[in-house]
Design an enzyme around this catalytic site. Structure first.
Site, PDB file in Angstrom:
ATOM      1  N   ASN A  69       0.870  -1.182   0.000  1.00 53.24           N
ATOM      2  CA  ASN A  69       0.000   0.000   0.000  1.00 53.24           C
ATOM      3  C   ASN A  69       0.905   1.229   0.000  1.00 53.24           C
ATOM      4  O   ASN A  69       1.510   1.557   1.021  1.00 53.24           O
ATOM      5  CB  ASN A  69      -0.894  -0.032   1.255  1.00 53.24           C
ATOM      6  CG  ASN A  69      -1.717   1.230   1.402  1.00 53.24           C
ATOM      7  OD1 ASN A  69      -1.748   2.084   0.508  1.00 53.24           O
ATOM      8  ND2 ASN A  69      -2.394   1.365   2.534  1.00 53.24           N
ATOM      9  N   GLU A  90      -6.862   4.803   7.966  1.00 56.97           N
ATOM     10  CA  GLU A  90      -6.630   6.222   7.633  1.00 56.97           C
ATOM     11  C   GLU A  90      -7.870   6.817   6.954  1.00 56.97           C
ATOM     12  O   GLU A  90      -8.188   7.995   7.159  1.00 56.97           O
ATOM     13  CB  GLU A  90      -5.364   6.348   6.771  1.00 56.97           C
ATOM     14  CG  GLU A  90      -4.107   6.135   7.623  1.00 56.97           C
ATOM     15  CD  GLU A  90      -2.924   5.510   6.891  1.00 56.97           C
ATOM     16  OE1 GLU A  90      -2.900   5.503   5.652  1.00 56.97           O
ATOM     17  OE2 GLU A  90      -2.013   5.008   7.594  1.00 56.97           O
ATOM     18  N   GLU A 113      -5.310  -4.980  10.498  1.00 58.33           N
ATOM     19  CA  GLU A 113      -4.289  -3.957  10.702  1.00 58.33           C
ATOM     20  C   GLU A 113      -4.540  -3.240  12.030  1.00 58.33           C
ATOM     21  O   GLU A 113      -5.343  -2.296  12.091  1.00 58.33           O
ATOM     22  CB  GLU A 113      -4.350  -2.915   9.574  1.00 58.33           C
ATOM     23  CG  GLU A 113      -4.068  -3.474   8.196  1.00 58.33           C
ATOM     24  CD  GLU A 113      -3.442  -2.415   7.292  1.00 58.33           C
ATOM     25  OE1 GLU A 113      -2.401  -2.713   6.711  1.00 58.33           O
ATOM     26  OE2 GLU A 113      -3.979  -1.296   7.183  1.00 58.33           O
ATOM     27  N   SER A 154       3.516  -2.316  10.191  1.00 55.56           N
ATOM     28  CA  SER A 154       4.970  -2.406  10.379  1.00 55.56           C
ATOM     29  C   SER A 154       5.564  -3.761   9.991  1.00 55.56           C
ATOM     30  O   SER A 154       6.522  -4.232  10.596  1.00 55.56           O
ATOM     31  CB  SER A 154       5.362  -2.033  11.814  1.00 55.56           C
ATOM     32  OG  SER A 154       4.967  -0.704  12.091  1.00 55.56           O
ATOM     33  N   LYS A 208       0.089   4.225  -0.151  1.00 53.06           N
ATOM     34  CA  LYS A 208      -0.526   5.422   0.458  1.00 53.06           C
ATOM     35  C   LYS A 208      -0.273   6.627  -0.459  1.00 53.06           C
ATOM     36  O   LYS A 208      -0.280   6.463  -1.680  1.00 53.06           O
ATOM     37  CB  LYS A 208      -0.015   5.615   1.889  1.00 53.06           C
ATOM     38  CG  LYS A 208      -0.176   4.326   2.709  1.00 53.06           C
ATOM     39  CD  LYS A 208       0.004   4.499   4.182  1.00 53.06           C
ATOM     40  CE  LYS A 208      -0.221   3.157   4.868  1.00 53.06           C
ATOM     41  NZ  LYS A 208      -0.147   3.206   6.304  1.00 53.06           N
ATOM     42  N   GLY A 228       2.630   2.159  10.783  1.00 56.50           N
ATOM     43  CA  GLY A 228       3.609   3.235  10.647  1.00 56.50           C
ATOM     44  C   GLY A 228       4.351   3.571  11.931  1.00 56.50           C
ATOM     45  O   GLY A 228       5.013   4.597  12.029  1.00 56.50           O
ATOM     46  N   HIS A 285      -9.554   1.287   5.110  1.00 58.60           N
ATOM     47  CA  HIS A 285      -8.262   1.478   5.780  1.00 58.60           C
ATOM     48  C   HIS A 285      -8.465   2.431   6.951  1.00 58.60           C
ATOM     49  O   HIS A 285      -9.251   3.376   6.861  1.00 58.60           O
ATOM     50  CB  HIS A 285      -7.230   2.042   4.789  1.00 58.60           C
ATOM     51  CG  HIS A 285      -5.834   1.963   5.347  1.00 58.60           C
ATOM     52  ND1 HIS A 285      -5.368   2.864   6.277  1.00 58.60           N
ATOM     53  CD2 HIS A 285      -4.837   1.073   5.144  1.00 58.60           C
ATOM     54  CE1 HIS A 285      -4.123   2.521   6.611  1.00 58.60           C
ATOM     55  NE2 HIS A 285      -3.781   1.434   5.931  1.00 58.60           N
TER      56      HIS A 285
END
Ligand code: 13P
Length: 263
Positions: free
Chosen positions: A13, A101, A171, A217, A15, A177, A99
């Site tokens: 991904n 985010e 996730e 990660s 992003k 991250g 996701h």
């Protein structure tokens, strides 16, 4: 449960990183690093603006191409949105939905995530449905309760006959991250729980064929141990997918794990 019934998927991904003009050099380098024989499905989920360039660079289909989000709407007056039809027309095979985010910054609700998954499935692509708990939820012991709710909400939108086309990515938000990875036991426990939810909803045959990925990660150092777990069928990789060398090493980890299992 036997992994032979489902695909192992290593999905990057990107992003909002790299430029369309970076795609050519990235794929040229990655191509030299990919194992000769295909050991798993490799996908890159890139910004909308990069999809055509990536498809052109990967004409031989060694890497599947996908997007990171999609509109819930079919078409019409929705300025700035991109429909599932448009993505399918560009040759996308996968679309991330839900996701964390997008849930956090765009306010995507479980309802929206389900509707997006349905839109993707209707156009013959696979949604990668993301679920994951916050650190607070984990610390309060609410992880599985929350994940079950998120998964069931999304599954209730899956059209009949399309159940096997879904992919689910676990996730944990606290691992994205941050450099803080779930342990293989923590990740396995939740992925197994997710498969149980799929089994309850759609039965054992669907449950054994749905790929469940871990994301958060994942890197060349921890990939093999995560991928060796019985219910972890691949990875959804952010940071490490931006470097061809790191991404290729994660792809190599699949061969390593498969080799160990065959010994
Ligand atoms: P990182 O691998 O950078 O933690 O990102 C994970 C992720 O959000 C993939 O969708």
């Amino acid at each position: 449960m036997n992994k032979k019934y489902r695909k192992t998927i290593i999905a990057g991904n990107w992003k909002m990183n790299l430029l369309p003009s970076d795609v050519k050099s990235f794929t040229e380098e990655l191509r030299t690093l990919l194992p000769k024989a295909k050991t798993c499905e490799v996908a890159l989920l890139v910004p909308y603006t990069h999809i055509s360039a990536l498809r052109r660079a990967m004409k031989d289909n060694r890497i599947s191409v996908g997007a990171q989000d999609v509109s819930v709407h079919d078409k019409g007056a929705y300025t700035g949105e991109i429909s599932a039809d448009m993505l399918a027309d560009l040759g996308a095979s996968y679309v991330i939905v839900g996701h964390s985010e997008c849930r956090q910054y765009h306010g995507d609700s479980d309802f929206t995530v389900g509707a997006k998954a349905a839109a993707v499935l209707e156009k013959g692509m696979s949604p990668i449905i993301c679920v994951g708990e916050s650190l607070e939820q984990r610390e309060r012991g609410l992880t599985m309760e929350y994940i079950t709710y998120q998964v069931l909400a999304a599954l209730s939108f899956v059209p009949e006959g399309k159940e096997r086309s879904i992919v689910i990515a676990y996730e944990p938000i606290w691992a994205i991250g941050t450099g803080k990875t779930a342990t293989k036991e923590e990740a396995q426990e939740v992925c197994e729980g997710i498969r149980d939810v799929v089994r309850e909803k759609f039965g054992a045959r669907v449950a054994r064929s749905v790929s469940i990925l871990y994301g958060g990660s994942m890197n060349p150092k921890n990939a093999a141990e995560l991928l060796s777990m019985p219910d972890i069928d691949g990875g959804l990789i952010g940071g490490a997918s931006l470097k061809p060398h790191d991404f290729a090493q994660i792809i190599d980890a699949v061969a390593q794990v498969t080799g160990e299992e065959q010994k």
